[in-house]
Design a protein around this motif. Sequence first.
Motif, short mmCIF file in Angstrom:
data_model
loop_
_atom_site.label_atom_id
_atom_site.label_comp_id
_atom_site.label_asym_id
_atom_site.label_seq_id
_atom_site.Cartn_x
_atom_site.Cartn_y
_atom_site.Cartn_z
N ASN A 1 0.81 -1.22 0.00
CA ASN A 1 0.00 0.00 0.00
C ASN A 1 0.85 1.27 0.00
O ASN A 1 0.32 2.37 -0.03
N ALA A 2 2.22 1.18 0.11
CA ALA A 2 3.09 2.37 0.11
C ALA A 2 3.15 2.97 -1.29
O ALA A 2 3.06 2.25 -2.28
N PRO A 3 3.32 4.34 -1.44
CA PRO A 3 3.39 4.96 -2.76
C PRO A 3 4.63 4.48 -3.50
O PRO A 3 5.72 4.39 -2.94
N MET A 4 4.55 4.26 -4.83
CA MET A 4 5.65 3.76 -5.64
C MET A 4 6.62 4.90 -5.98
O MET A 4 6.18 6.02 -6.27
N ALA A 5 7.95 4.65 -5.91
CA ALA A 5 8.95 5.65 -6.28
C ALA A 5 8.91 5.91 -7.79
O ALA A 5 8.65 5.00 -8.58
N ALA A 6 9.18 7.20 -8.18
CA ALA A 6 9.14 7.56 -9.60
C ALA A 6 10.26 6.84 -10.35
O ALA A 6 11.39 6.76 -9.87
N ALA A 7 9.96 6.34 -11.52
CA ALA A 7 10.95 5.63 -12.32
C ALA A 7 11.96 6.61 -12.92
O ALA A 7 11.61 7.73 -13.27
N ALA A 8 13.24 6.21 -13.02
CA ALA A 8 14.28 7.05 -13.62
C ALA A 8 13.97 7.26 -15.09
O ALA A 8 13.64 6.31 -15.80
N PRO A 9 14.09 8.51 -15.59
CA PRO A 9 13.77 8.77 -17.00
C PRO A 9 14.82 8.15 -17.92
O PRO A 9 16.01 8.11 -17.62
N GLN A 10 14.36 7.68 -19.05
CA GLN A 10 15.25 7.15 -20.08
C GLN A 10 15.51 8.25 -21.10
O GLN A 10 14.58 8.74 -21.74
N LEU A 11 16.78 8.63 -21.25
CA LEU A 11 17.13 9.75 -22.13
C LEU A 11 18.32 9.37 -23.03
O LEU A 11 19.21 8.63 -22.62
N PRO A 12 18.32 9.89 -24.27
CA PRO A 12 19.47 9.61 -25.16
C PRO A 12 20.72 10.33 -24.68
O PRO A 12 20.67 11.48 -24.24
N VAL A 13 21.85 9.68 -24.76
CA VAL A 13 23.12 10.20 -24.27
C VAL A 13 24.17 10.12 -25.38
O VAL A 13 24.22 9.15 -26.13
N LEU A 14 25.00 11.17 -25.47
CA LEU A 14 26.09 11.21 -26.44
C LEU A 14 27.43 11.16 -25.72
O LEU A 14 27.58 11.77 -24.65
N THR A 15 28.38 10.46 -26.30
CA THR A 15 29.74 10.44 -25.78
C THR A 15 30.60 11.36 -26.65
O THR A 15 30.63 11.22 -27.87
N ILE A 16 31.28 12.32 -26.01
CA ILE A 16 32.09 13.29 -26.73
C ILE A 16 33.35 12.62 -27.28
O ILE A 16 34.06 11.91 -26.56
N SER A 17 33.62 12.85 -28.54
CA SER A 17 34.85 12.35 -29.16
C SER A 17 35.53 13.49 -29.91
O SER A 17 34.88 14.40 -30.40
N GLY A 18 36.87 13.48 -29.96
CA GLY A 18 37.62 14.54 -30.61
C GLY A 18 37.82 14.25 -32.09
O GLY A 18 37.70 13.12 -32.56
N GLY A 19 38.16 15.28 -32.83
CA GLY A 19 38.42 15.13 -34.27
C GLY A 19 38.78 16.46 -34.89
O GLY A 19 38.90 17.48 -34.19
N THR A 20 38.98 16.47 -36.18
CA THR A 20 39.30 17.68 -36.92
C THR A 20 38.02 18.30 -37.46
O THR A 20 37.24 17.63 -38.13
N VAL A 21 37.83 19.56 -37.15
CA VAL A 21 36.59 20.26 -37.51
C VAL A 21 36.93 21.50 -38.33
O VAL A 21 37.87 22.22 -38.01
N ALA A 22 36.18 21.72 -39.38
CA ALA A 22 36.31 22.93 -40.18
C ALA A 22 35.19 23.89 -39.82
O ALA A 22 34.02 23.52 -39.80
N THR A 23 35.56 25.11 -39.50
CA THR A 23 34.57 26.13 -39.16
C THR A 23 34.65 27.27 -40.17
O THR A 23 35.74 27.63 -40.62
N ASP A 24 33.50 27.80 -40.49
CA ASP A 24 33.44 28.99 -41.34
C ASP A 24 33.35 30.20 -40.44
O ASP A 24 32.32 30.44 -39.80
#
Length: 386
Positions: free
Chosen positions: A31-54
């Motif tokens: 009968n106790a209230p249920m704990a809120a479920a952890a949200p599922q969210l998309p995650v990105l892993t940062i990686s380095g590289g060569t980037v061209a900027t204008d």
Amino acid sequence: MSNIFKSNSMKRLILLSFLLITLYSCSNPQNAPMAAAAPQLPVLTISGGTVATDASYPVSIQGTVDIEIRPQVNGNLEKIYVDEGAYVSKGTPLFKINENPYREQLNNALASQHSAEAVLINAQLEIDKLTPLVQNKVVSDFQLKSAKAAYKVAAANLDQAKAMAASAKINVGYTLITAPVSGYIGRLPKKQGSLISATDPEALTTLSDVHEVYTYFSLSETDFINFKNQYAGNSINDKIKNLPPVSLELADNNIYTQKGRIDMVDGQFDKNTGAITLRATFPNAKGLLRSGNTGRIKLSLSHANAVVVPQEATVEIQDKIFVFTVGKDNKVTKQPIIISGKSGTDYLVQDGLKTGDRIVFKGFENLQEGTVIVPEKESPKALAKN
């Protein structure tokens, strides 16, 4: 009395039953209230590289020749031969200063010159007369020496008279002001009849040769290093030869139809700004660009080992940009980042993130600091442009 006792007993029994039911309900975990479920969210892993900027840099535009037209003699402005904004060729008359005073000075100088010539002739005649007399010992050589000295004085006076006449002739020539180069006339602040002087603080006009235009812009030390490192060559001049054409964005945000080339790098950095000046030259056969125009140079800069994040993975709060990083325990932290530029729809991160960090890609609008999430499979969008 018996009825009252029965009534009180009944009340106690009801109260005791209610307390037992309450205690049972609290002790039952179902009968106790249920704990809120952890949200599922998309995650990105940062990686380095060569980037061209204008990148774009503000420029000031100047003609290949921008000169002030000033008088070299004083006098009344007698004629103005051109109009503001007119195109003139080299040698075209622009202004005429009243030459009468300078013509008279020339006449006086010429008269002095003629007089000096006559004196020189007389001195030569005196030498010619005394020479045979000295040879025949009729007169002493002292008189001949005196005559020769007088001749030298007369010759010097003639040279001085000729110089004065030449100077007066030059001044007469200065009364007609012509175009030293081909170009466009600027404003004409002086009007016909004005008294003008060589020491006037304001020029008669300006003349701009804009068949080509110079555009000057500045790069920071970091941008300059990145800029020159991506082109082959052992020296700056060698690298300049390998630079691709550049574009000019005008004040109305339109791109100038002609491409330009970077052809000059300043010899040193400005110690006050820490920047170095570059020059790009653009053809301007139709005269569409004028000195004083403004615009922006567009350059493509390559950044090695760069860290970039999608703009959609950031949030801006009070002029600061944040991302939500994900720790090893899947707790999120609001992390401020410093942006150094843009590459398409991505931010180039200068500080605040490093390779290997994880960030929430979407759905972070209602996240709180310290919230635990369930990372979903990373988005297929790559962060580094290899």
